[in-house]
Design an enzyme around this catalytic site. Sequence first.
Site, PDB file in Angstrom:
ATOM      1  N   MET A  89       0.821  -1.210   0.000  1.00 18.21           N
ATOM      2  CA  MET A  89       0.000   0.000   0.000  1.00 18.21           C
ATOM      3  C   MET A  89       0.857   1.264   0.000  1.00 18.21           C
ATOM      4  O   MET A  89       0.706   2.143   0.854  1.00 18.21           O
ATOM      5  CB  MET A  89      -0.963  -0.025   1.192  1.00 18.21           C
ATOM      6  N   HIS A 108      -5.061  -5.137  -8.202  1.00 20.11           N
ATOM      7  CA  HIS A 108      -5.952  -4.174  -7.564  1.00 20.11           C
ATOM      8  C   HIS A 108      -7.372  -4.749  -7.551  1.00 20.11           C
ATOM      9  O   HIS A 108      -7.830  -5.271  -8.567  1.00 20.11           O
ATOM     10  CB  HIS A 108      -5.914  -2.839  -8.311  1.00 20.11           C
TER      11      HIS A 108
HETATM   12  C1  GAR Z   1      -5.712  -7.334  -2.147  1.00 20.58           C
HETATM   13  O1  GAR Z   1      -7.115  -7.308  -2.269  1.00 20.58           O
HETATM   14  C2  GAR Z   1      -5.070  -6.432  -3.180  1.00 20.58           C
HETATM   15  O2  GAR Z   1      -5.757  -6.417  -4.407  1.00 20.58           O
HETATM   16  C3  GAR Z   1      -5.160  -5.096  -2.502  1.00 20.58           C
HETATM   17  O3  GAR Z   1      -4.802  -5.372  -1.172  1.00 20.58           O
HETATM   18  C4  GAR Z   1      -5.272  -6.684  -0.834  1.00 20.58           C
HETATM   19  C5  GAR Z   1      -4.171  -7.447  -0.161  1.00 20.58           C
HETATM   20  O4  GAR Z   1      -4.649  -8.665   0.350  1.00 20.58           O
HETATM   21  N1  GAR Z   1      -4.308  -4.128  -3.118  1.00 20.58           N
HETATM   22  C6  GAR Z   1      -4.631  -2.847  -3.317  1.00 20.58           C
HETATM   23  O5  GAR Z   1      -5.674  -2.357  -2.930  1.00 20.58           O
HETATM   24  C7  GAR Z   1      -3.598  -2.016  -4.085  1.00 20.58           C
HETATM   25  N2  GAR Z   1      -4.118  -0.751  -4.442  1.00 20.58           N
HETATM   26  P1  GAR Z   1      -3.617  -9.771   0.840  1.00 20.58           P
HETATM   27  O6  GAR Z   1      -2.620  -9.051   1.784  1.00 20.58           O
HETATM   28  O7  GAR Z   1      -4.424 -10.783   1.574  1.00 20.58           O
HETATM   29  O8  GAR Z   1      -2.907 -10.338  -0.354  1.00 20.58           O
END
Ligand code: GAR
EC number: 2.1.2.2
Length: 196
Positions: A89, A108
């Site tokens: 992030m 994303h």
């Molecule tokens: C996921 O849903 C990913 O797409 C999102 O963070 C989450 C991480 O989940 N990313 C974003 O929003 C990037 N802008 P995880 O830590 O369980 O893989």
Amino acid sequence: MSIAVFASGSGSNFERLVEVSRDQKWPVPIRLLVCDKPGAKVLERAERLGIPAVCVSPKTFADKAAYETFVLAELDKHGIEWIVLAGYMRLIGSTLLDAYPWRIVNIHPSLLPAFPGKDAIGQAFAYGVKVSGVSVHLVDEEMDTGPLLAQVPVLLEEDDDLESFTTKIHQAEHRLYPEVVYRWITGAIKTPDMKG
Ligand code: GAR
């Protein structure tokens, strides 16, 4: 040649990528986790999976360039050629972008360009969309922009609440991301620098 995954949170995509890459014996292994949030759950997953992790808070550096110069040195040590962002992030700065041109990919949880930024799942749910989804794209200097490599739709149905919708999105991510990363690192997906 190897891959580093960057993550800030839970790390479910990281775990899935490691599992699939091992099951399918990818020619390019995942050799490093880079995390910017000390204490994040993804670090426990890395330990369990036996993937070395580097975790430092960018706040301990003078600026983004100093932080990324440190990260770059770690990537060099591990022979990293490909960077896979999985819930990282933080905006990637010019130090890493210049060192890895079109070699950084991101996932994303929306159909970009809709709902960029934080909490895309919550944003789409609150808007009342009928369909959202998952996007995989190459990283450029802006937030959730960059050429799209793949997208899949996920329906928001009558009986979905935020929790069930979130679960559906994550399931779609876990299916899509390993498939796209594999095609990307094996050259089946052409990046802008490969196109004539
Ligand atoms: C996921 O849903 C990913 O797409 C999102 O963070 C989450 C991480 O989940 N990313 C974003 O929003 C990037 N802008 P995880 O830590 O369980 O893989």
